[in-house]
Design a protein around this motif. Structure first.
Motif, PDB file in Angstrom:
ATOM      1  N   LYS A 292       0.870  -1.173   0.000  1.00 14.95           N
ATOM      2  CA  LYS A 292       0.000   0.000   0.000  1.00 14.95           C
ATOM      3  C   LYS A 292       0.905   1.221   0.000  1.00 14.95           C
ATOM      4  CE  LYS A 292      -3.526   0.212   2.796  1.00 14.95           C
ATOM      5  NZ  LYS A 292      -4.391   0.462   3.980  1.00 14.95           N
TER       6      LYS A 292
ATOM      7  N   VAL B  29       0.918   5.091   0.471  1.00 12.00           N
ATOM      8  CA  VAL B  29       0.070   6.103   1.099  1.00 12.00           C
ATOM      9  C   VAL B  29       0.729   7.466   0.959  1.00 12.00           C
ATOM     10  CG1 VAL B  29      -1.069   6.808   3.234  1.00 12.00           C
ATOM     11  CG2 VAL B  29      -0.697   4.378   2.775  1.00 12.00           C
ATOM     12  N   SER B  30      -0.022   8.419   0.428  1.00 13.69           N
ATOM     13  CA  SER B  30       0.437   9.809   0.326  1.00 13.69           C
ATOM     14  C   SER B  30      -0.607  10.678   1.019  1.00 13.69           C
ATOM     15  CB  SER B  30       0.607  10.219  -1.143  1.00 13.69           C
ATOM     16  OG  SER B  30      -0.647  10.380  -1.750  1.00 13.69           O
TER      17      SER B  30
ATOM     18  N   ARG C 100      -2.505  12.702  -0.256  1.00 14.96           N
ATOM     19  CA  ARG C 100      -3.664  12.856  -1.130  1.00 14.96           C
ATOM     20  C   ARG C 100      -4.489  11.584  -1.289  1.00 14.96           C
ATOM     21  NH1 ARG C 100      -2.555  14.342  -7.094  1.00 14.96           N
ATOM     22  NH2 ARG C 100      -3.680  12.473  -7.636  1.00 14.96           N
ATOM     23  N   ASP C 101      -3.830  10.412  -1.396  1.00 18.14           N
ATOM     24  CA  ASP C 101      -4.562   9.168  -1.605  1.00 18.14           C
ATOM     25  C   ASP C 101      -3.714   7.969  -1.234  1.00 18.14           C
ATOM     26  OD1 ASP C 101      -2.761   9.119  -3.676  1.00 18.14           O
ATOM     27  OD2 ASP C 101      -4.213   8.913  -5.269  1.00 18.14           O
ATOM     28  N   GLU C 102      -4.258   6.799  -1.461  1.00 17.88           N
ATOM     29  CA  GLU C 102      -3.507   5.560  -1.272  1.00 17.88           C
ATOM     30  C   GLU C 102      -3.891   4.583  -2.373  1.00 17.88           C
ATOM     31  OE1 GLU C 102      -5.959   3.067   2.025  1.00 17.88           O
ATOM     32  OE2 GLU C 102      -4.839   4.777   2.773  1.00 17.88           O
ATOM     33  N   VAL C 103      -2.899   3.804  -2.807  1.00 20.73           N
ATOM     34  CA  VAL C 103      -3.119   2.808  -3.851  1.00 20.73           C
ATOM     35  C   VAL C 103      -2.435   1.513  -3.448  1.00 20.73           C
ATOM     36  CG1 VAL C 103      -3.359   4.450  -5.757  1.00 20.73           C
ATOM     37  CG2 VAL C 103      -1.119   3.550  -5.194  1.00 20.73           C
TER      38      VAL C 103
ATOM     39  N   GLN D 256      -0.750  -1.119 -10.501  1.00 27.74           N
ATOM     40  CA  GLN D 256      -1.782  -0.848  -9.513  1.00 27.74           C
ATOM     41  C   GLN D 256      -2.718  -2.047  -9.498  1.00 27.74           C
ATOM     42  OE1 GLN D 256      -4.101   2.693 -10.157  1.00 27.74           O
ATOM     43  NE2 GLN D 256      -5.377   2.327  -8.366  1.00 27.74           N
TER      44      GLN D 256
END
Length: 122
Positions: A38, A40-41, A43-46, A80
């Motif tokens: 994962k 994580v930033s 702004r979002d997570e992917v 992704q």
């Protein structure tokens, strides 16, 4: 159902058992070669997948090797992943698209565990 038909079905099932057992390790090896993380930033997570070649050599944990590769190269192209149903209707983790992850001081990478089967990129 006659005894003869039942006997034939049982015999066929036993004959196919070695084939079914041989397929399972191949599937496990393909999934084991791809590890999920994962990213994580603020702004979002992917969820992304990396294979052994992208993780680099070493005996450190996979997440440390991935972080070292990102720090050394400045960016990594990864797959992704997202969950969806495969052709048989089973829920799996499958590659969605390739993305580029850039080195960033606010970025966090952590291992991602899933009970679902992981499909390798095609």
């Amino acid at each position: 159902m006659t005894t003869n038909t039942l006997f034939r079905r049982t015999l066929l099932g036993l004959a196919l058992l070695p084939v079914a057992l041989a397929v399972r390790p191949v599937r496990a090896q393909a999934a084991a070669s791809m590890q999920l993380f994962k990213v994580v930033s603020p702004r979002d997570e992917v969820i992304v997948g990396a294979d052994a070649a992208q993780l680099g050599p070493g005996s450190n944990p996979a997440v440390e090797r991935l972080a070292a590769q990102l720090a050394a190269k400045g960016q990594l192209t990864l797959w992704q992943y997202a969950s969806h149903k495969d052709a048989g209707g089973a829920l799996v983790q499958a590659p969605l698209k390739q993305i580029v992850v850039f080195r960033n001081e606010l970025l966090r990478i952590e291992p991602y565990a899933t009970p679902l089967a992981i499909q390798p990129p095609k």
